[in-house]
Motif scaffolding. Structure first.
Motif, PDB file in Angstrom:
ATOM      1  N   ILE A  70      40.497  38.898   8.819  1.00 11.79           N
ATOM      2  CA  ILE A  70      41.157  39.989   9.544  1.00 11.79           C
ATOM      3  C   ILE A  70      42.594  40.161   9.054  1.00 11.79           C
ATOM      4  CG2 ILE A  70      42.063  40.673  11.788  1.00 11.79           C
ATOM      5  CD1 ILE A  70      39.146  41.233  11.539  1.00 11.79           C
ATOM      6  N   THR A  71      43.322  39.055   8.921  1.00  7.38           N
ATOM      7  CA  THR A  71      44.719  39.139   8.486  1.00  7.38           C
ATOM      8  C   THR A  71      44.817  39.692   7.065  1.00  7.38           C
ATOM      9  OG1 THR A  71      45.335  37.280   9.913  1.00  7.38           O
ATOM     10  CG2 THR A  71      46.836  37.824   8.118  1.00  7.38           C
ATOM     11  N   LEU A  72      43.927  39.246   6.183  1.00  9.98           N
ATOM     12  CA  LEU A  72      43.962  39.745   4.808  1.00  9.98           C
ATOM     13  C   LEU A  72      43.565  41.219   4.736  1.00  9.98           C
ATOM     14  CD1 LEU A  72      42.454  36.740   2.797  1.00  9.98           C
ATOM     15  CD2 LEU A  72      44.842  37.443   2.981  1.00  9.98           C
ATOM     16  N   LEU A  73      42.622  41.646   5.580  1.00  7.19           N
ATOM     17  CA  LEU A  73      42.245  43.058   5.610  1.00  7.19           C
ATOM     18  C   LEU A  73      43.422  43.911   6.082  1.00  7.19           C
ATOM     19  CD1 LEU A  73      40.137  45.320   5.413  1.00  7.19           C
ATOM     20  CD2 LEU A  73      39.459  44.769   7.768  1.00  7.19           C
ATOM     21  N   GLU A  74      44.096  43.480   7.148  1.00  3.89           N
ATOM     22  CA  GLU A  74      45.269  44.209   7.631  1.00  3.89           C
ATOM     23  C   GLU A  74      46.355  44.254   6.565  1.00  3.89           C
ATOM     24  OE1 GLU A  74      44.606  42.691  12.271  1.00  3.89           O
ATOM     25  OE2 GLU A  74      46.092  41.749  10.941  1.00  3.89           O
ATOM     26  N   THR A  75      46.556  43.127   5.885  1.00  8.01           N
ATOM     27  CA  THR A  75      47.576  43.061   4.841  1.00  8.01           C
ATOM     28  C   THR A  75      47.235  43.981   3.680  1.00  8.01           C
ATOM     29  OG1 THR A  75      48.099  40.766   5.420  1.00  8.01           O
ATOM     30  CG2 THR A  75      48.748  41.522   3.230  1.00  8.01           C
ATOM     31  N   ALA A  76      45.983  43.924   3.234  1.00  4.54           N
ATOM     32  CA  ALA A  76      45.578  44.738   2.089  1.00  4.54           C
ATOM     33  C   ALA A  76      45.678  46.231   2.395  1.00  4.54           C
ATOM     34  CB  ALA A  76      44.153  44.380   1.675  1.00  4.54           C
ATOM     35  N   LEU A  77      45.222  46.640   3.576  1.00  5.45           N
ATOM     36  CA  LEU A  77      45.293  48.055   3.938  1.00  5.45           C
ATOM     37  C   LEU A  77      46.743  48.518   4.070  1.00  5.45           C
ATOM     38  CD1 LEU A  77      42.410  48.302   6.573  1.00  5.45           C
ATOM     39  CD2 LEU A  77      42.440  49.275   4.274  1.00  5.45           C
ATOM     40  N   GLY A  78      47.577  47.715   4.729  1.00  2.00           N
ATOM     41  CA  GLY A  78      48.986  48.071   4.850  1.00  2.00           C
ATOM     42  C   GLY A  78      49.670  48.150   3.496  1.00  2.00           C
ATOM     43  N   PHE A  79      49.318  47.224   2.614  1.00  2.00           N
ATOM     44  CA  PHE A  79      49.905  47.185   1.272  1.00  2.00           C
ATOM     45  C   PHE A  79      49.479  48.403   0.453  1.00  2.00           C
ATOM     46  CE2 PHE A  79      49.380  45.828  -3.199  1.00  2.00           C
ATOM     47  CZ  PHE A  79      50.694  45.545  -3.507  1.00  2.00           C
ATOM     48  N   VAL A  80      48.196  48.686   0.414  1.00  3.03           N
ATOM     49  CA  VAL A  80      47.684  49.783  -0.419  1.00  3.03           C
ATOM     50  C   VAL A  80      48.154  51.140   0.106  1.00  3.03           C
ATOM     51  CG1 VAL A  80      45.593  50.985  -1.152  1.00  3.03           C
ATOM     52  CG2 VAL A  80      45.687  48.488  -1.233  1.00  3.03           C
ATOM     53  N   ILE A  81      48.033  51.360   1.419  1.00  4.04           N
ATOM     54  CA  ILE A  81      48.423  52.651   1.981  1.00  4.04           C
ATOM     55  C   ILE A  81      49.930  52.855   1.861  1.00  4.04           C
ATOM     56  CG2 ILE A  81      48.475  54.060   4.074  1.00  4.04           C
ATOM     57  CD1 ILE A  81      45.892  52.626   4.942  1.00  4.04           C
ATOM     58  N   GLY A 129      43.536  46.851  17.952  1.00  2.31           N
ATOM     59  CA  GLY A 129      42.710  46.556  16.784  1.00  2.31           C
ATOM     60  C   GLY A 129      43.556  46.421  15.529  1.00  2.31           C
ATOM     61  N   ILE A 130      42.905  46.544  14.380  1.00  3.40           N
ATOM     62  CA  ILE A 130      43.616  46.296  13.122  1.00  3.40           C
ATOM     63  C   ILE A 130      44.595  47.405  12.778  1.00  3.40           C
ATOM     64  CG2 ILE A 130      41.652  44.967  12.261  1.00  3.40           C
ATOM     65  CD1 ILE A 130      41.090  47.312  10.345  1.00  3.40           C
ATOM     66  N   TRP A 131      44.374  48.631  13.293  1.00  2.54           N
ATOM     67  CA  TRP A 131      45.168  49.749  12.792  1.00  2.54           C
ATOM     68  C   TRP A 131      46.611  49.711  13.260  1.00  2.54           C
ATOM     69  CZ3 TRP A 131      43.502  51.723   8.654  1.00  2.54           C
ATOM     70  CH2 TRP A 131      42.126  51.791   8.412  1.00  2.54           C
ATOM     71  N   SER A 132      46.906  49.106  14.388  1.00  2.00           N
ATOM     72  CA  SER A 132      48.312  48.962  14.782  1.00  2.00           C
ATOM     73  C   SER A 132      49.041  48.013  13.830  1.00  2.00           C
ATOM     74  CB  SER A 132      48.415  48.458  16.216  1.00  2.00           C
ATOM     75  OG  SER A 132      47.738  47.221  16.373  1.00  2.00           O
ATOM     76  N   LYS A 133      48.350  46.979  13.333  1.00  4.95           N
ATOM     77  CA  LYS A 133      48.951  46.051  12.361  1.00  4.95           C
ATOM     78  C   LYS A 133      49.093  46.716  11.004  1.00  4.95           C
ATOM     79  CE  LYS A 133      47.150  43.359  15.693  1.00  4.95           C
ATOM     80  NZ  LYS A 133      46.401  43.894  16.828  1.00  4.95           N
ATOM     81  N   VAL A 134      48.084  47.512  10.640  1.00  4.82           N
ATOM     82  CA  VAL A 134      48.148  48.237   9.363  1.00  4.82           C
ATOM     83  C   VAL A 134      49.314  49.218   9.374  1.00  4.82           C
ATOM     84  CG1 VAL A 134      46.953  49.904   7.891  1.00  4.82           C
ATOM     85  CG2 VAL A 134      45.690  47.978   8.878  1.00  4.82           C
ATOM     86  N   ALA A 135      49.503  49.931  10.503  1.00  2.96           N
ATOM     87  CA  ALA A 135      50.593  50.906  10.598  1.00  2.96           C
ATOM     88  C   ALA A 135      51.944  50.223  10.428  1.00  2.96           C
ATOM     89  CB  ALA A 135      50.522  51.632  11.941  1.00  2.96           C
ATOM     90  N   LEU A 136      52.122  49.054  11.032  1.00  2.00           N
ATOM     91  CA  LEU A 136      53.380  48.335  10.882  1.00  2.00           C
ATOM     92  C   LEU A 136      53.573  47.893   9.438  1.00  2.00           C
ATOM     93  CD1 LEU A 136      55.899  47.151  12.173  1.00  2.00           C
ATOM     94  CD2 LEU A 136      54.575  45.111  12.759  1.00  2.00           C
ATOM     95  N   GLY A 137      52.502  47.399   8.808  1.00  2.00           N
ATOM     96  CA  GLY A 137      52.592  47.013   7.409  1.00  2.00           C
ATOM     97  C   GLY A 137      52.948  48.185   6.513  1.00  2.00           C
ATOM     98  N   VAL A 138      52.391  49.360   6.801  1.00  6.58           N
ATOM     99  CA  VAL A 138      52.681  50.562   6.007  1.00  6.58           C
ATOM    100  C   VAL A 138      54.162  50.900   6.088  1.00  6.58           C
ATOM    101  CG1 VAL A 138      52.327  53.059   5.870  1.00  6.58           C
ATOM    102  CG2 VAL A 138      50.367  51.533   6.100  1.00  6.58           C
TER     103      VAL A 138
END
Length: 268
Positions: A70-81, A129-138
């Motif tokens: 889960i953490t790597l998925l959030e990291t990868a999505l935040g990084f790529v986007i 879910g994961i998208w709040s973490k992805v948004a912060l990473g973005v």
């Protein structure tokens, strides 16, 4: 310095740090010089052998994989986007002086904002879910990539652009053959920093609200004062952040074959 010798020295430094950690935290091994009780140092800083066995148990039982995934998925999505938006908008504003002048105060304003405070807002907008973490990473990755791309494109020599236009180069050819190659070294320099920031976004988001992820494991361990598990989670995150950074470095070497390496420059 030969690469093998460099790796040996790096491993030696790591070994010395672990030995120092063990000596400073092992109860009764040396007289306490800061804490009044011999086990206080282990309570606050953990013990390396116990941290090691926590990590071994995580991987042996498979408990860590779903959290790490889960953490790597959030990291990868935040990084790529975040990197994609930073690259695209950085190119757009660098090549459009009018748009750059209009958006300049807004870009600076958003960049000066402490973006970690956006985490609870994203939790409200996107849920736990994961998208709040992805948004912060973005948001963390975007500005690092954006400013490097913007600067890299603006560093292109006007004389080079003028000469290319005289030879009949179109805007697309200028972008592909001049602007992008000029920005690439800046882009990859920013991506190395962006990997760590994407991890920060994922873990901070997990702290504020989640039921899975390595950040969640660390938060649960902090709640029970289990410092060894806290350090285990930190070390696992660090190892995988280094692995992702190494992957970025491998892609950089693959795409930047035209750029002379440091060893070649030293020989010259």
């Amino acid at each position: 310095m030969p690469e093998m010798r460099l790796r040996i020295l790096q491993v030696l430094v790591l070994g010395l740090l672990i030995v120092f950690w063990y000596l400073m935290t092992a109860p009764g091994l040396i007289p306490p010089f800061y804490f009044d009780k011999p086990n206080r140092a282990a309570f606050f800083f953990g013990e390396p052998q116990k941290v090691f066995w926590v990590i071994v148990d995580w991987f042996a039982t498979g408990e860590i994989f779903r959290h790490l995934g889960i953490t790597l998925l959030e990291t990868a999505l935040g990084f790529v986007i975040g990197a994609a938006f930073g690259l695209g908008i950085g190119l757009w504003l660098a090549l459009s002086p009018t748009a750059s002048a209009v958006m300049d105060p807004y870009i600076k304003g958003f960049n000066s904002m402490p973006r970690v405070v956006l985490a609870p807002i994203f939790a409200v907008w996107f849920g736990l879910g994961i998208w709040s973490k992805v948004a912060l990473g973005v948001t963390l990755v975007f500005f690092v990539v954006f400013f490097n791309v913007y600067q890299g494109v603006r560093e292109v020599s006007p004389n080079l652009i003028a000469n290319a236009r005289m030879l009949g180069a179109s805007s697309r050819q200028l972008l592909r053959s001049i602007y992008l190659p000029s920005a690439m070294s800046w882009v990859f320099a920013s991506l190395h920093n962006a990997v760590g920031l994407a991890f920060v976004g994922a873990v901070v988001g997990e702290y504020l609200g989640s039921s899975m992820g390595v950040g969640y494991l660390i938060l649960q361990a902090e709640g029970t004062f289990d410092i060894n598990t806290v350090f285990a989670g930190i070390l696992v995150l660090t190892a995988f952040a280094l692995a992702l950074d190494g992957a970025v470095g491998a892609v950089e070497r693959r795409l930047m074959t035209w750029q002379p390496r440091a060893s070649e420059t030293e020989k010259v």
